[in-house]
Every structure is written in C-alpha cells, then in structure tokens.
Design a protein around this motif. Structure first.
Motif, PDB file in Angstrom:
ATOM      1  N   GLN A   1       0.882  -1.160   0.000  1.00 49.29           N
ATOM      2  CA  GLN A   1       0.000   0.000   0.000  1.00 49.29           C
ATOM      3  C   GLN A   1       0.918   1.207   0.000  1.00 49.29           C
ATOM      4  OE1 GLN A   1      -2.603  -0.354   3.383  1.00 49.29           O
ATOM      5  NE2 GLN A   1      -4.147  -1.427   2.203  1.00 49.29           N
TER       6      GLN A   1
ATOM      7  N   VAL B   1      -1.618  -2.330  -9.349  1.00 47.44           N
ATOM      8  CA  VAL B   1      -2.829  -3.147  -9.349  1.00 47.44           C
ATOM      9  C   VAL B   1      -4.012  -2.395  -8.748  1.00 47.44           C
ATOM     10  CG1 VAL B   1      -1.550  -5.322  -9.242  1.00 47.44           C
ATOM     11  CG2 VAL B   1      -2.223  -4.203  -7.120  1.00 47.44           C
ATOM     12  N   THR B   2      -5.196  -2.944  -8.951  1.00 46.42           N
ATOM     13  CA  THR B   2      -6.406  -2.385  -8.370  1.00 46.42           C
ATOM     14  C   THR B   2      -6.715  -3.097  -7.068  1.00 46.42           C
ATOM     15  OG1 THR B   2      -7.821  -3.961  -9.518  1.00 46.42           O
ATOM     16  CG2 THR B   2      -7.352  -1.883 -10.654  1.00 46.42           C
ATOM     17  N   GLY B   3      -7.597  -2.513  -6.282  1.00 44.56           N
ATOM     18  CA  GLY B   3      -8.045  -3.160  -5.052  1.00 44.56           C
ATOM     19  C   GLY B   3      -7.392  -2.580  -3.815  1.00 44.56           C
ATOM     20  N   GLU B   4      -7.346  -3.375  -2.767  1.00 46.52           N
ATOM     21  CA  GLU B   4      -6.828  -2.937  -1.467  1.00 46.52           C
ATOM     22  C   GLU B   4      -5.351  -2.552  -1.533  1.00 46.52           C
ATOM     23  OE1 GLU B   4      -6.168  -4.736   3.030  1.00 46.52           O
ATOM     24  OE2 GLU B   4      -7.410  -5.832   1.620  1.00 46.52           O
ATOM     25  N   TRP B   5      -4.603  -3.233  -2.383  1.00 45.92           N
ATOM     26  CA  TRP B   5      -3.167  -2.983  -2.515  1.00 45.92           C
ATOM     27  C   TRP B   5      -2.915  -2.161  -3.766  1.00 45.92           C
ATOM     28  CZ3 TRP B   5      -0.583  -4.277   1.731  1.00 45.92           C
ATOM     29  CH2 TRP B   5      -1.172  -5.215   2.582  1.00 45.92           C
ATOM     30  N   ASP B   6      -1.854  -1.385  -3.772  1.00 45.13           N
ATOM     31  CA  ASP B   6      -1.532  -0.517  -4.898  1.00 45.13           C
ATOM     32  C   ASP B   6      -0.471  -1.105  -5.825  1.00 45.13           C
ATOM     33  OD1 ASP B   6      -3.203   1.667  -3.916  1.00 45.13           O
ATOM     34  OD2 ASP B   6      -1.682   1.856  -2.344  1.00 45.13           O
TER      35      ASP B   6
END
Length: 98
Positions: free
Chosen positions: A9, A34-39
């Motif tokens: 993140q 990437v998409t979602g909770e992590w960058d």
C-alpha cells in the motif's frame, strides 16, 4: 530459488515513484500497479531464504512512499505459460485502449 510476493500500500500521490523505486531493489523481478486494497505487487526471486530479510527489511521498507506491506512466500511453481495466460484474462489482443 525463493519466490516471494510483496503486496504494497503506497501513498496515493507517490504510487508511480514508489513502484519505480521498488523496481531497482536487488532481487526484485517484477513490479505491478494493481487495483483493489493494494496498490503495488512486487515479485522477488532470491537465491536463499535468508536473503528475504535483507531485501524486505533492508531495502523495501526504506523506499519512500510505502505505507504498509504484506509478504507471502511461494511454495510451488506452476507452468510459466499458464501464469502468463492468467494476466491476460479478459483482455482481447484486438482491443486497444486509448
């Protein structure tokens, strides 16, 4: 060979700079936004298990812009061809984004 996947993140305003800095760390083979909770997802390939501490705590945590990480160790490798297909799921080579 030890393979580790590090989920990152990052500070929202520094994602690109953080990803570029991560790509220069010894042992880093691939860096993905990437998409979602992590960058960012970082794939490490290391010669020894002991190298993991040097790379993750000695190098990755010193990169500015990282807010949080989670490290996972891979214990089995599957076909490279199958893995490459997985990253193309949902993408048609004929479609171009502008």
């Amino acid at each position: 060979m030890v393979t580790a996947i590090v989920m990152v993140q990052a500070d929202r305003q520094r994602i690109q700079e953080t990803a570029e800095a991560l790509s220069g760390v010894p042992g880093v083979r691939e860096v993905y936004s990437v998409t979602g909770e992590w960058d960012i997802v970082v794939v490490l390939k290391l010669g020894r298990y002991e190298d993991l501490d040097d790379v993750v705590t000695g190098h990755l945590r010193k990169v500015e812009g990282i807010a949080r990480t989670q490290t996972m160790l891979a214990f089995r490798t599957y076909s490279e061809a199958l893995l490459d297909q997985g990253f193309g799921v949902g993408l048609d080579e004929g479609n171009q984004f502008s």
